[in-house]
Design a protein around this motif. Sequence first.
Motif, mmCIF file in Angstrom:
data_model
loop_
_atom_site.group_PDB
_atom_site.id
_atom_site.type_symbol
_atom_site.label_atom_id
_atom_site.label_comp_id
_atom_site.label_asym_id
_atom_site.label_seq_id
_atom_site.Cartn_x
_atom_site.Cartn_y
_atom_site.Cartn_z
ATOM 1 N N ILE A 105 29.875 88.054 64.547
ATOM 2 C CA ILE A 105 29.518 86.697 64.956
ATOM 3 C C ILE A 105 30.100 86.382 66.332
ATOM 4 O O ILE A 105 29.467 85.778 67.181
ATOM 5 C CB ILE A 105 30.053 85.667 63.930
ATOM 6 N N VAL A 115 32.074 90.821 59.530
ATOM 7 C CA VAL A 115 31.101 89.766 59.834
ATOM 8 C C VAL A 115 31.660 88.808 60.879
ATOM 9 O O VAL A 115 30.956 88.408 61.810
ATOM 10 C CB VAL A 115 30.688 88.998 58.542
ATOM 11 N N ILE A 125 31.192 83.876 55.087
ATOM 12 C CA ILE A 125 31.872 84.070 56.373
ATOM 13 C C ILE A 125 30.924 83.675 57.516
ATOM 14 O O ILE A 125 31.326 83.023 58.485
ATOM 15 C CB ILE A 125 32.326 85.539 56.548
ATOM 16 N N LEU A 126 29.665 84.051 57.376
ATOM 17 C CA LEU A 126 28.671 83.699 58.395
ATOM 18 C C LEU A 126 28.587 82.180 58.569
ATOM 19 O O LEU A 126 28.588 81.671 59.690
ATOM 20 C CB LEU A 126 27.300 84.260 57.999
ATOM 21 N N PRO A 169 26.812 87.375 70.570
ATOM 22 C CA PRO A 169 26.297 86.541 71.672
ATOM 23 C C PRO A 169 26.942 86.914 73.005
ATOM 24 O O PRO A 169 26.258 86.986 74.029
ATOM 25 C CB PRO A 169 26.695 85.119 71.267
ATOM 26 N N GLY A 185 37.158 80.097 57.595
ATOM 27 C CA GLY A 185 36.496 81.321 57.176
ATOM 28 C C GLY A 185 37.329 82.101 56.161
ATOM 29 O O GLY A 185 36.814 82.573 55.150
ATOM 30 N N ALA A 204 30.855 79.780 57.464
ATOM 31 C CA ALA A 204 32.118 79.137 57.841
ATOM 32 C C ALA A 204 32.487 79.446 59.295
ATOM 33 O O ALA A 204 33.178 78.668 59.938
ATOM 34 C CB ALA A 204 33.236 79.582 56.902
ATOM 35 N N ASN A 205 32.042 80.573 59.816
ATOM 36 C CA ASN A 205 32.420 80.968 61.174
ATOM 37 C C ASN A 205 31.293 80.836 62.189
ATOM 38 O O ASN A 205 31.439 81.270 63.327
ATOM 39 C CB ASN A 205 32.920 82.419 61.185
ATOM 40 N N CYS A 206 30.164 80.240 61.799
ATOM 41 C CA CYS A 206 29.026 80.315 62.715
ATOM 42 C C CYS A 206 29.236 79.490 63.982
ATOM 43 O O CYS A 206 28.534 79.695 64.961
ATOM 44 C CB CYS A 206 27.700 80.027 62.029
ATOM 45 N N ARG A 207 30.245 78.607 63.981
ATOM 46 C CA ARG A 207 30.529 77.904 65.244
ATOM 47 C C ARG A 207 30.987 78.878 66.320
ATOM 48 O O ARG A 207 30.846 78.602 67.510
ATOM 49 C CB ARG A 207 31.565 76.802 65.036
ATOM 50 N N TYR A 208 31.533 80.018 65.905
ATOM 51 C CA TYR A 208 31.968 81.009 66.902
ATOM 52 C C TYR A 208 30.787 81.608 67.662
ATOM 53 O O TYR A 208 30.954 82.079 68.787
ATOM 54 C CB TYR A 208 32.793 82.117 66.252
ATOM 55 N N LEU A 209 29.602 81.583 67.032
ATOM 56 C CA LEU A 209 28.388 82.013 67.745
ATOM 57 C C LEU A 209 28.206 81.166 68.995
ATOM 58 O O LEU A 209 27.947 81.669 70.089
ATOM 59 C CB LEU A 209 27.156 81.833 66.861
ATOM 60 N N LEU A 210 28.347 79.852 68.778
ATOM 61 C CA LEU A 210 28.166 78.895 69.864
ATOM 62 C C LEU A 210 29.219 79.112 70.954
ATOM 63 O O LEU A 210 28.916 79.117 72.144
ATOM 64 C CB LEU A 210 28.288 77.484 69.280
ATOM 65 N N SER A 214 30.877 81.824 71.536
ATOM 66 C CA SER A 214 30.645 83.112 72.186
ATOM 67 C C SER A 214 29.581 82.983 73.272
ATOM 68 O O SER A 214 29.706 83.546 74.356
ATOM 69 C CB SER A 214 30.244 84.149 71.139
#
Lengths: 100, 243
Positions: free
Chosen positions: A18, A14, B81-82, A22, B60, B84-90, B92
């Motif tokens: 993530i 996961v 995990i999604l 993107p 995470g 706790a780590n979703c800042r990595y989306l930003l 990326s």
Amino acid sequence: MHNTWLYILIMAGVSFLIRVLPMTLLRKPIKSRFLRSFLFYVPYITLSVMTFPAIMQTGDSVIPGLIALVLGIGMAWAGCGLFPVAIGCCAVVLVAQLIL
Amino acid sequence: MKAENKNALLRGLRDGVPIGAGYFAVAFSLGIYAAGGGSASGLSPFQGFVASLFTIASAGEYAGFKVILNAGTYIEMALVILVANCRYLLMSCALSQRVSPDLRMVHRIGMGAFITDEIFAVSIAQKGYIPPCYTYGAALSSVLPWAIGTMLGIIAGEILPGIVVNALSVAIYGMFLAIIIPPAKKDRIILGIVLFSFALSFAIQYIPYLKDMTEGIRIIVLTVVISAAAALLFPVKGETENA
């Protein structure tokens, strides 16, 4: 019974998706102000809710963890870095356990 | 290897060294936690090494280890995990803007896979298009100390006396505080949100039904609800791609 390796696979998988999706698919900045604001606040909130009240489950009583919380906030507020704050919290918990 | 690639790799390796030193310390305390204080569900040193090598995320991994120690569900693991780590989306998304449009897919995947707060920060600080080799260099010299630190932390958690393990286990919370308090000091809104998060996280233990949630689910629900409320009430202004 859960398999630890399967947990680790999900954790890593996961995290990988993530980070990579993107970068490979979106290629455009996020326009939505709500989404940007949401993503901005998430780290602070998730770290906050993971720290408290979990920090109070450190020893046999809630006291050592509570002292560590107050000291940690105080040291960070005073401008101490990651490492000094962590060491300070460890030291105060060690001492508190010996005294109490 | 082309000279410019080699150059970028060497610069990355160099810039990654101080990051690696910091990672080692954080990972060590994470390992203490992952050992689980001698509980049967604690991770072995090798499991910790592998988990850290491929996940590379402090918050995470802490959340993930919590799910493992509490024998949560696999869905819970994926969600925690999604969140706790979703800042990595930003990050990326931001990184995708700063690489050559012709950059091959394999390098997009490679660069993305190594996004952490620190590796992102040094990469994005590069001038012009970020050379993939720079990011790889920074990752090379920092991810291994991260994985080894976790492994050694687990070993320490298994052999040190309980009173010392208790003391060391609080280090991870100290580090979390050192991350959230400085911005909270500068920004009243963040301060308020941190304090509110503390309060709600404490109170939810006593609220009927809600208190029955596992710790992993609690982290997910609190983070999503409070972040959404904060985003509605206090939308951030301008570009925040470095957040």
